[in-house]
Each structure stands twice: as C-alpha cells, then as structure tokens.
Design a protein around this motif. Structure first.
Motif, PDB file in Angstrom:
ATOM      1  N   GLN A  13      34.579 -16.256   6.318  1.00 25.28           N
ATOM      2  CA  GLN A  13      33.954 -15.050   6.878  1.00 25.28           C
ATOM      3  C   GLN A  13      32.498 -15.297   7.299  1.00 25.28           C
ATOM      4  O   GLN A  13      31.860 -14.428   7.828  1.00 25.28           O
ATOM      5  CB  GLN A  13      33.958 -13.911   5.842  1.00 25.28           C
ATOM      6  CG  GLN A  13      35.320 -13.598   5.237  1.00 25.28           C
ATOM      7  CD  GLN A  13      36.323 -13.176   6.278  1.00 25.28           C
ATOM      8  OE1 GLN A  13      35.994 -12.391   7.151  1.00 25.28           O
ATOM      9  NE2 GLN A  13      37.526 -13.719   6.216  1.00 25.28           N
ATOM     10  N   THR A  14      32.015 -16.505   7.041  1.00 26.25           N
ATOM     11  CA  THR A  14      30.623 -16.812   7.370  1.00 26.25           C
ATOM     12  C   THR A  14      30.284 -16.402   8.800  1.00 26.25           C
ATOM     13  O   THR A  14      31.061 -16.642   9.722  1.00 26.25           O
ATOM     14  CB  THR A  14      30.379 -18.339   7.251  1.00 26.25           C
ATOM     15  OG1 THR A  14      30.843 -18.745   5.980  1.00 26.25           O
ATOM     16  CG2 THR A  14      28.912 -18.683   7.433  1.00 26.25           C
ATOM     17  N   VAL A  15      29.131 -15.769   8.959  1.00 28.82           N
ATOM     18  CA  VAL A  15      28.660 -15.430  10.310  1.00 28.82           C
ATOM     19  C   VAL A  15      27.346 -16.170  10.542  1.00 28.82           C
ATOM     20  O   VAL A  15      26.430 -16.084   9.726  1.00 28.82           O
ATOM     21  CB  VAL A  15      28.431 -13.908  10.464  1.00 28.82           C
ATOM     22  CG1 VAL A  15      27.940 -13.595  11.874  1.00 28.82           C
ATOM     23  CG2 VAL A  15      29.705 -13.136  10.156  1.00 28.82           C
ATOM     24  N   ALA A  36      31.274 -20.033  21.313  1.00 24.04           N
ATOM     25  CA  ALA A  36      31.376 -19.187  20.117  1.00 24.04           C
ATOM     26  C   ALA A  36      32.816 -18.723  19.926  1.00 24.04           C
ATOM     27  O   ALA A  36      33.340 -18.712  18.803  1.00 24.04           O
ATOM     28  CB  ALA A  36      30.428 -17.998  20.238  1.00 24.04           C
ATOM     29  N   ALA A  37      33.474 -18.353  21.031  1.00 30.44           N
ATOM     30  CA  ALA A  37      34.868 -17.897  20.939  1.00 30.44           C
ATOM     31  C   ALA A  37      35.764 -19.026  20.432  1.00 30.44           C
ATOM     32  O   ALA A  37      36.629 -18.813  19.571  1.00 30.44           O
ATOM     33  CB  ALA A  37      35.351 -17.400  22.306  1.00 30.44           C
ATOM     34  N   ASP A  38      35.538 -20.239  20.932  1.00 33.86           N
ATOM     35  CA  ASP A  38      36.351 -21.388  20.499  1.00 33.86           C
ATOM     36  C   ASP A  38      36.120 -21.698  19.024  1.00 33.86           C
ATOM     37  O   ASP A  38      37.058 -22.012  18.292  1.00 33.86           O
ATOM     38  CB  ASP A  38      36.008 -22.646  21.315  1.00 33.86           C
ATOM     39  CG  ASP A  38      36.498 -22.562  22.748  1.00 33.86           C
ATOM     40  OD1 ASP A  38      37.217 -21.600  23.077  1.00 33.86           O
ATOM     41  OD2 ASP A  38      36.149 -23.457  23.552  1.00 33.86           O
ATOM     42  N   ARG A  47      32.309 -17.406  12.711  1.00 32.98           N
ATOM     43  CA  ARG A  47      31.833 -16.427  13.707  1.00 32.98           C
ATOM     44  C   ARG A  47      30.377 -16.721  14.054  1.00 32.98           C
ATOM     45  O   ARG A  47      29.549 -16.856  13.159  1.00 32.98           O
ATOM     46  CB  ARG A  47      31.974 -15.016  13.146  1.00 32.98           C
ATOM     47  CG  ARG A  47      32.713 -14.102  14.145  1.00 32.98           C
ATOM     48  CD  ARG A  47      32.784 -12.694  13.657  1.00 32.98           C
ATOM     49  NE  ARG A  47      31.570 -11.964  13.970  1.00 32.98           N
ATOM     50  CZ  ARG A  47      31.093 -10.968  13.234  1.00 32.98           C
ATOM     51  NH1 ARG A  47      31.717 -10.585  12.147  1.00 32.98           N
ATOM     52  NH2 ARG A  47      29.996 -10.346  13.594  1.00 32.98           N
ATOM     53  N   ILE A  48      30.095 -16.835  15.340  1.00 36.10           N
ATOM     54  CA  ILE A  48      28.712 -17.087  15.765  1.00 36.10           C
ATOM     55  C   ILE A  48      28.241 -15.882  16.576  1.00 36.10           C
ATOM     56  O   ILE A  48      28.826 -15.546  17.602  1.00 36.10           O
ATOM     57  CB  ILE A  48      28.595 -18.365  16.630  1.00 36.10           C
ATOM     58  CG1 ILE A  48      29.162 -19.580  15.878  1.00 36.10           C
ATOM     59  CG2 ILE A  48      27.149 -18.626  17.020  1.00 36.10           C
ATOM     60  CD1 ILE A  48      29.162 -20.880  16.672  1.00 36.10           C
ATOM     61  N   GLU A  49      27.196 -15.271  16.084  1.00 34.32           N
ATOM     62  CA  GLU A  49      26.625 -14.101  16.760  1.00 34.32           C
ATOM     63  C   GLU A  49      25.505 -14.596  17.678  1.00 34.32           C
ATOM     64  O   GLU A  49      24.579 -15.260  17.202  1.00 34.32           O
ATOM     65  CB  GLU A  49      26.012 -13.256  15.657  1.00 34.32           C
ATOM     66  CG  GLU A  49      25.915 -11.784  15.875  1.00 34.32           C
ATOM     67  CD  GLU A  49      25.359 -11.190  14.576  1.00 34.32           C
ATOM     68  OE1 GLU A  49      26.157 -10.709  13.754  1.00 34.32           O
ATOM     69  OE2 GLU A  49      24.123 -11.259  14.388  1.00 34.32           O
ATOM     70  N   LEU A  50      25.605 -14.293  18.971  1.00 38.84           N
ATOM     71  CA  LEU A  50      24.618 -14.815  19.921  1.00 38.84           C
ATOM     72  C   LEU A  50      23.468 -13.833  20.132  1.00 38.84           C
ATOM     73  O   LEU A  50      23.691 -12.628  20.253  1.00 38.84           O
ATOM     74  CB  LEU A  50      25.295 -15.114  21.264  1.00 38.84           C
ATOM     75  CG  LEU A  50      26.454 -16.117  21.219  1.00 38.84           C
ATOM     76  CD1 LEU A  50      27.093 -16.262  22.596  1.00 38.84           C
ATOM     77  CD2 LEU A  50      25.985 -17.485  20.719  1.00 38.84           C
ATOM     78  N   HIS A  51      22.244 -14.375  20.174  1.00 37.62           N
ATOM     79  CA  HIS A  51      21.045 -13.556  20.427  1.00 37.62           C
ATOM     80  C   HIS A  51      20.309 -14.146  21.619  1.00 37.62           C
ATOM     81  O   HIS A  51      19.422 -14.986  21.462  1.00 37.62           O
ATOM     82  CB  HIS A  51      20.149 -13.537  19.187  1.00 37.62           C
ATOM     83  CG  HIS A  51      20.804 -12.914  18.002  1.00 37.62           C
ATOM     84  ND1 HIS A  51      20.663 -11.579  17.687  1.00 37.62           N
ATOM     85  CD2 HIS A  51      21.666 -13.435  17.089  1.00 37.62           C
ATOM     86  CE1 HIS A  51      21.384 -11.311  16.610  1.00 37.62           C
ATOM     87  NE2 HIS A  51      22.001 -12.411  16.230  1.00 37.62           N
TER      88      HIS A  51
END
Ligand code: PCA
Length: 314
Positions: A13-15, A36-38, A47-51
């Motif tokens: 679940q790590t983000v 990020a989707a891949d 999960r990678i949250e983009l900023h």
C-alpha cells in the motif's frame, strides 16, 4: 507467522511522492504518468503520486529534498545538479552532442558515472530522457554571436548562464513554466531552449526567429531516495525498475517525435525557422571549445570517463 505473511500486502500500500518542476501535460509529464501507472500495475504495486509544476518543491530543491527524505522521488534536469555533482553537466556542454544518436551514446557512457555519483549522494537513478535539441530564439534576426551582446538572455541553470555570459548577453534566470510571462513582460529578448518549450509557452507573440543551432540535448533524470527504494519489497522494486526501463525507451521516442512536431508548430505559428547562420556557427563552435575546456578543468578526472569513450567509441 500470520503477521509476517501479512507484511508484504501491507507494504504494497506504500504511496510515494514524486515532485517535478515541469508541467503534467508536457511529454516528460505524460511519460511520468505512464511510468507511475506501470509501477502501480506491476507485482507489488507501488503507488506514485505525482506533484508537477514546481508545486511541491521547486526544480532546484527537488534533489536535496529527496536526499533529505522529505519525499521519495523526483525529476529534475540533470545539469541543474552541477553544484554538488559537476559531472552531471556533461550533457549541457554545448556543441558536443549534435543528434539523438549522439545523445543516446552520451547517456550510455554517462550512466555508470552518474549512477555512482547518485548512489554516493543516497539517490537511485530510475531513468533519464533527453529534451529535444536546444535552439536559439530571438526577437531580431541575428548573424553572429556579437548580435546578442547587450541583450537579456533567459537562462535555466549555471551552464546556460555561462553560455549567455560568453555571448555577451546578460543572464536572466526564468523557470521553464514562466517563460511566456517573462517574454510578455519584456524581461528577456532571447533564449536557448527546445522547440517543445517554445510551443508549451506559446512564445510566438513575442519572438520571431528560431535558429536550429542544436546546441545540446539536456536530459531530465528521474530518481528515488536510496532509503525509500531499499524499503520496498523486492517485487515492488522490480516493478519500479521495469517501469523505469520502459519509461526511458518510451520517453526518448516521444522526445524525438516532439522535436519534429514542435518545430512544425513554431513554423505554423509564424516563427522564421532557420538553420544556424555560418558566422554564428563559427562563433558558437569557438565558445563550445572554450566551455568544454572550462568544464573538463572543473570536473577533472570524471570528465574522462565520459568524454574519452564518447569521442573514441561507438
Ligand atoms: N526546456 C527546459 C529545459 C530544456 C528545455 O528544452 C527549459 O527551457 O527550462
């Protein structure tokens, strides 16, 4: 036992947070979204949250923030790291890399050196993608470097500052996302950047000429904190690295396509697109040599690990 077997699932679940100084709609930004989707879709699903757009950290603060563990990952332009890592400026030494084939070869030789420097700084390289070639935008037509003297040239890092200085223009630092406004406000009258950056900032209302001087092919580099990376379970690490490999291949192809379509767009919008005038070519080659010498002097032995194989091997 039950607890231990639950652990990988919980960790999945790590983000991560990934900051960049560039826009989400740019080709680099679209590539990041697919990356990020891949990474999320692979086994271990990180999960990678983009900023994007300097929203979390400004471009130059991103690498220090990742090093300090304030976020897990980032994207920056490699040459902006020269203060701490002089060798990162290799791909912004003007007139060394003149084509995408050159740029790919440069990255191949540069990568092991950059990976070692990043590792020493507690960072892990994920992938790098070149910007399209850097051309010269001016309001007035120019024939030689002296025509830029006394003007205000937009710069985006120490390397471009030095180039402006050598050309006799004053350097005005403007982040990529503010280029349109700086032109509209009359703060700059020339700049060296890619056609794609000109299109993204709709520069046609303010500059009339684009010279395809192919001065260098800077790269964006996407990286993670070594600590964050090591904390990931092995499947998530593998998914991340697979996603990175795919992003690198996809990003270079997108860059090459954008190089062509954006020059077409500049032309369509009324800019006069021209090859480099002969006198300017002589001038910039001389400046390029001077810059290369300065660079090798500053970087020292590390420069050899990149330039010697670059000039002597395929
Ligand atoms: N665009 C970015 C970096 C290189 C490029 O083509 C910029 O102008 O800041």
């Amino acid at each position: 036992m039950a607890c231990a077997s639950l652990l990988p699932a919980a960790r999945a679940q790590t983000v991560w947070k990934l900051a960049t100084g560039y826009r989400a709609e740019s080709f680099h930004g679209e590539n990041l979204q697919q990356f990020a989707a891949d990474a999320a879709a692979g086994p271990g699903g990180l999960r990678i949250e983009l900023h994007p757009n300097n929203s979390l950290f400004k471009l130059n603060e991103i690498a220090p923030a990742v090093r300090a563990g304030k976020l897990e990952a980032g994207e920056t332009i490699m040459a902006s790291l020269v203060k701490d890592m002089p060798v990162a400026g290799a791909d912004a030494v003007p007139f060394i890399v003149r084509s995408y084939a050159d740029a790919r070869r440069m990255w191949r030789h540069q990568r092991p050196v950059i990976e070692a420097k990043f590792a020493a700084a507690g960072l892990k390289v994920l992938y790098a993608v070149a910007w399209p070639p850097q051309g010269l935008y001016t309001q007035k037509p120019i024939a030689r470097a002296a025509d830029l003297r006394g003007g205000r040239m937009r710069t985006y890092n120490r390397t471009t500052e030095r180039i402006a200085e050598l050309m006799g223009a004053s350097a005005v630092d403007v982040p990529m996302v503010e280029v349109g406004k700086a032109l509209a406000d009359g703060r700059i009258d020339s700049m060296i950047t890619s056609a794609v950056t000109g299109v993204e900032n709709r520069v046609w209302d303010h500059v009339r000429h684009y010279y395809e001087i192919n001065a260098w092919f800077p790269k964006n580099i996407v990286f993670a904190g070594e600590t964050a990376f090591k904390a990931l379970p092995a499947p998530a690490q593998r998914s991340l690295m697979n996603a990175a490999e795919a992003a690198e291949a996809r990003g270079w192809a997108a860059s090459e396509r954008a190089a062509v379509t954006s020059v077409d767009e500049l032309r369509r919008r009324g800019l006069k697109v021209e090859p480099i005038p002969p006198d300017l070519l002589t001038d910039v080659k001389r400046l390029g040599e001077r810059f290369s010498l300065e660079w090798v002097r500053e970087v020292g032995a590390d420069a050899n690990y990149i330039f010697v194989p670059y000039f002597t091997q395929q």
